[in-house]
Design a protein around this motif. Structure first.
Motif, PDB file in Angstrom:
ATOM      1  N   VAL A 141       0.700  -1.542   0.107  1.00  0.00           N
ATOM      2  CA  VAL A 141      -0.001   0.183   0.157  1.00  0.00           C
ATOM      3  C   VAL A 141       0.851   1.081   0.107  1.00  0.00           C
ATOM      4  N   GLY A 142       1.880   1.309   0.867  1.00  0.00           N
ATOM      5  CA  GLY A 142       2.790   2.443   0.691  1.00  0.00           C
ATOM      6  C   GLY A 142       3.443   2.586  -0.566  1.00  0.00           C
ATOM      7  N   LEU A 143       3.795   1.512  -1.314  1.00  0.00           N
ATOM      8  CA  LEU A 143       4.517   1.845  -2.469  1.00  0.00           C
ATOM      9  C   LEU A 143       3.451   2.298  -3.517  1.00  0.00           C
ATOM     10  N   ILE A 144       2.313   1.883  -3.439  1.00  0.00           N
ATOM     11  CA  ILE A 144       1.175   2.684  -4.353  1.00  0.00           C
ATOM     12  C   ILE A 144       1.266   4.085  -4.075  1.00  0.00           C
ATOM     13  N   GLY A 145       1.180   4.354  -2.743  1.00  0.00           N
ATOM     14  CA  GLY A 145       0.994   5.721  -2.426  1.00  0.00           C
ATOM     15  C   GLY A 145       2.248   6.632  -2.684  1.00  0.00           C
ATOM     16  N   LEU A 146       3.311   5.866  -2.751  1.00  0.00           N
ATOM     17  CA  LEU A 146       4.524   6.745  -3.309  1.00  0.00           C
ATOM     18  C   LEU A 146       4.513   6.754  -4.921  1.00  0.00           C
ATOM     19  N   ALA A 147       3.770   5.871  -5.611  1.00  0.00           N
ATOM     20  CA  ALA A 147       3.985   5.926  -7.139  1.00  0.00           C
ATOM     21  C   ALA A 147       2.916   6.785  -7.656  1.00  0.00           C
ATOM     22  N   ILE A 148       1.676   6.989  -6.928  1.00  0.00           N
ATOM     23  CA  ILE A 148       0.671   7.701  -7.565  1.00  0.00           C
ATOM     24  C   ILE A 148       0.935   9.075  -7.257  1.00  0.00           C
ATOM     25  N   PRO A 149       1.071  10.022  -8.299  1.00  0.00           N
ATOM     26  CA  PRO A 149       1.410  11.501  -7.784  1.00  0.00           C
ATOM     27  C   PRO A 149       0.038  11.998  -7.250  1.00  0.00           C
ATOM     28  N   ASN A 150       0.110  13.124  -6.307  1.00  0.00           N
ATOM     29  CA  ASN A 150      -1.186  13.545  -5.505  1.00  0.00           C
ATOM     30  C   ASN A 150      -1.914  14.228  -6.601  1.00  0.00           C
ATOM     31  N   PHE A 151      -1.563  14.804  -7.764  1.00  0.00           N
ATOM     32  CA  PHE A 151      -2.474  15.457  -8.353  1.00  0.00           C
ATOM     33  C   PHE A 151      -3.322  14.575  -9.274  1.00  0.00           C
ATOM     34  N   MET A 152      -2.749  13.481  -9.378  1.00  0.00           N
ATOM     35  CA  MET A 152      -3.580  12.437 -10.271  1.00  0.00           C
ATOM     36  C   MET A 152      -4.579  11.597  -9.316  1.00  0.00           C
ATOM     37  N   LEU A 153      -4.289  11.468  -8.017  1.00  0.00           N
ATOM     38  CA  LEU A 153      -4.971  11.140  -7.040  1.00  0.00           C
ATOM     39  C   LEU A 153      -6.315  11.992  -7.069  1.00  0.00           C
ATOM     40  N   ALA A 154      -5.958  13.326  -6.982  1.00  0.00           N
ATOM     41  CA  ALA A 154      -6.920  14.108  -6.736  1.00  0.00           C
ATOM     42  C   ALA A 154      -8.064  14.060  -7.983  1.00  0.00           C
ATOM     43  N   LEU A 155      -7.460  13.996  -9.144  1.00  0.00           N
ATOM     44  CA  LEU A 155      -8.237  13.698 -10.447  1.00  0.00           C
ATOM     45  C   LEU A 155      -9.184  12.659 -10.328  1.00  0.00           C
ATOM     46  N   VAL A 156      -8.777  11.568 -10.068  1.00  0.00           N
ATOM     47  CA  VAL A 156      -9.385  10.269  -9.871  1.00  0.00           C
ATOM     48  C   VAL A 156     -10.396  10.397  -8.829  1.00  0.00           C
ATOM     49  N   ILE A 190     -15.158  25.243   5.938  1.00  0.00           N
ATOM     50  CA  ILE A 190     -13.722  24.834   5.638  1.00  0.00           C
ATOM     51  C   ILE A 190     -13.625  23.324   6.324  1.00  0.00           C
ATOM     52  N   LEU A 191     -13.831  23.383   7.663  1.00  0.00           N
ATOM     53  CA  LEU A 191     -13.721  21.908   8.184  1.00  0.00           C
ATOM     54  C   LEU A 191     -14.350  21.003   7.474  1.00  0.00           C
ATOM     55  N   GLU A 192     -15.361  21.400   7.061  1.00  0.00           N
ATOM     56  CA  GLU A 192     -16.078  20.159   6.200  1.00  0.00           C
ATOM     57  C   GLU A 192     -15.340  19.889   4.813  1.00  0.00           C
ATOM     58  N   HIS A 193     -14.639  20.576   4.381  1.00  0.00           N
ATOM     59  CA  HIS A 193     -13.895  20.423   2.969  1.00  0.00           C
ATOM     60  C   HIS A 193     -12.447  20.031   3.336  1.00  0.00           C
ATOM     61  N   LEU A 194     -12.075  20.280   4.448  1.00  0.00           N
ATOM     62  CA  LEU A 194     -10.495  20.298   4.663  1.00  0.00           C
ATOM     63  C   LEU A 194     -10.010  18.833   4.529  1.00  0.00           C
ATOM     64  N   TRP A 195     -10.762  17.707   4.948  1.00  0.00           N
ATOM     65  CA  TRP A 195     -10.228  16.334   5.104  1.00  0.00           C
ATOM     66  C   TRP A 195      -9.915  15.715   3.660  1.00  0.00           C
ATOM     67  N   ILE A 196     -10.816  16.450   2.676  1.00  0.00           N
ATOM     68  CA  ILE A 196     -10.330  15.681   1.234  1.00  0.00           C
ATOM     69  C   ILE A 196      -8.758  16.179   0.833  1.00  0.00           C
ATOM     70  N   PRO A 197      -8.531  17.381   0.684  1.00  0.00           N
ATOM     71  CA  PRO A 197      -7.074  17.861   0.423  1.00  0.00           C
ATOM     72  C   PRO A 197      -5.985  17.452   1.278  1.00  0.00           C
ATOM     73  N   VAL A 198      -6.251  17.315   2.756  1.00  0.00           N
ATOM     74  CA  VAL A 198      -5.550  16.565   3.570  1.00  0.00           C
ATOM     75  C   VAL A 198      -5.195  15.112   3.310  1.00  0.00           C
ATOM     76  N   LEU A 199      -6.114  14.459   3.132  1.00  0.00           N
ATOM     77  CA  LEU A 199      -5.846  13.136   2.693  1.00  0.00           C
ATOM     78  C   LEU A 199      -5.189  12.821   1.374  1.00  0.00           C
ATOM     79  N   ILE A 200      -5.345  13.691   0.442  1.00  0.00           N
ATOM     80  CA  ILE A 200      -4.721  13.676  -0.849  1.00  0.00           C
ATOM     81  C   ILE A 200      -3.349  14.052  -0.872  1.00  0.00           C
ATOM     82  N   ILE A 201      -3.161  15.230  -0.411  1.00  0.00           N
ATOM     83  CA  ILE A 201      -1.885  15.805  -0.192  1.00  0.00           C
ATOM     84  C   ILE A 201      -0.994  14.626   0.887  1.00  0.00           C
ATOM     85  N   GLY A 202      -1.413  14.349   1.858  1.00  0.00           N
ATOM     86  CA  GLY A 202      -0.557  13.504   2.618  1.00  0.00           C
ATOM     87  C   GLY A 202      -0.523  12.121   2.259  1.00  0.00           C
ATOM     88  N   THR A 203      -0.955  11.561   1.354  1.00  0.00           N
ATOM     89  CA  THR A 203      -0.743  10.283   0.907  1.00  0.00           C
ATOM     90  C   THR A 203       0.808  10.093   0.725  1.00  0.00           C
TER      91      THR A 203
END
Length: 332
Positions: A141-156, A190-203
């Motif tokens: 799972v960690g290697l998948i997280g490293l392999a997928i760019p954050n912006f691509m995960l955001a698009l998906v 803001i708190l309702e919308h915050l968790w999505i970018p946090v999860l994507i950026i932190g992957t």
């Protein structure tokens, strides 16, 4: 310790001056300036540019003066809190940044905290259960997280959110709050919308931190002092917390030098994809349009945070690990 800190603070002054000269030189390297770019854009759209007004603006902001004089005027202004004027937004730089700086800091801080909360237990488990099925699964799972760019995960995620739920996950707040003053309803949005970018950026950061913690902790647990403590009957949990885990945290502390500027810059490409109201897109737009005072102020602030972060990490490492010393001495 105090002498070392004072020496490092003094060294910061010529370092930042050199960085400011490099930043100013890089900003001046592209041909033309903001006004010439605006003239080209207006002509491309079939509009006529008022050359007299543009020349007056060039003279007003010192673009008709020698390069060295403009550099010292820019640096002198920053020393008194004047970061210049944004030509594109026609506002002072401090007004342009505005709430974007605080939103960026909030997103980045929450991302760092979430990353540490997730990475610590996973990294410790992988190091204490090496080559088990759980370790292999988490590694995959960690290697998948490293392999997928954050912006691509955001698009998906944006695609599936639109297909499955018929909603957009962009922005850091509801559209009705964009450009509105801060209020309790806006904070809740803001708190309702915050968790999505946090999860994507932190992957990617979480995956990389798990791998580094696992490697460092496994290396420490194979050293002789751990084997000796284990042979003396020290409880595994106490042994892990008191010795190898503490020494394996060195890379967390050394990352402070990169974490501080990341708090301000944010994940630029991901922020553009998600239409986040952070400073990342603002910096990229300033670089594209040659809005030199806005871009230069950003770059200098990032350089300042990097220098401060490196100083903090050096001091914290010396306090955390007794093997590290701030000043060397002769050994007999």
């Amino acid at each position: 310790m105090i002498r070392y800190i004072l020496w490092r603070v003094l060294v910061m002054i010529p370092t930042l001056l050199l960085i400011s000269a490099l930043v100013f030189t890089i900003m001046e390297l592209p041909p033309g300036d903001f006004f010439e770019s605006q003239i080209a854009e207006m002509r491309a759209m079939g509009e006529n540019a008022d050359m007299a007004e543009i020349e007056a603006l060039r003279a007003r902001y010192g673009f008709d003066k020698p390069l060295v004089e403009r550099y010292f005027h820019w640096v002198g202004g920053m020393l008194v809190g004047d970061f210049g004027y944004s030509f594109e937004y026609q506002l002072p730089v401090t007004d342009v940044v505005g709430d974007r700086l605080w939103l960026t800091m909030m997103v980045s801080f929450v991302t760092i905290i979430v990353t540490w909360i997730i990475a610590f237990p996973i990294g410790i488990y992988s190091a204490t259960h090496p080559y088990s099925w759980g370790d292999y699964g988490l590694t995959f799972v960690g290697l998948i997280g490293l392999a997928i760019p954050n912006f691509m995960l955001a698009l998906v995620l944006m695609y599936f959110a639109n297909i499955w739920f018929g909603t957009s996950i962009g922005h850091l707040m509801g559209r009705e709050y964009l450009g509105q003053p801060m209020s309790w309803d806006k904070v809740k949005s803001i708190l309702e919308h915050l968790w999505i970018p946090v999860l994507i950026i932190g992957t990617a950061g979480t995956a990389g931190m798990v791998r580094r913690l696992r490697a460092n902790l496994m290396d420490e647990m194979e050293k002789q002092y751990v084997v000796t403590a284990r042979a003396k009957g020290l409880a595994p949990g106490k042994l892990l917390r008191k010795y190898p885990l503490r020494l394996a945290l060195n890379f967390f502390i050394s990352d402070i030098g990169s974490i501080l500027p990341a708090i301000i810059s944010g994940a630029e490409i991901t922020a553009i994809v998600l239409s986040l109201e952070t400073t990342g897109p603002l910096l990229i737009r300033a670089l594209q349009s040659q809005d030199m005072y806005l871009a230069g102020s950003f770059l200098m602030f990032l350089a300042f945070l990097t220098v401060i972060g490196v100083l903090i990490s050096d001091i914290a490492l010396a306090m955390l690990d007794p093997r590290i010393r701030l000043a060397g001495g002769r050994t007999k």
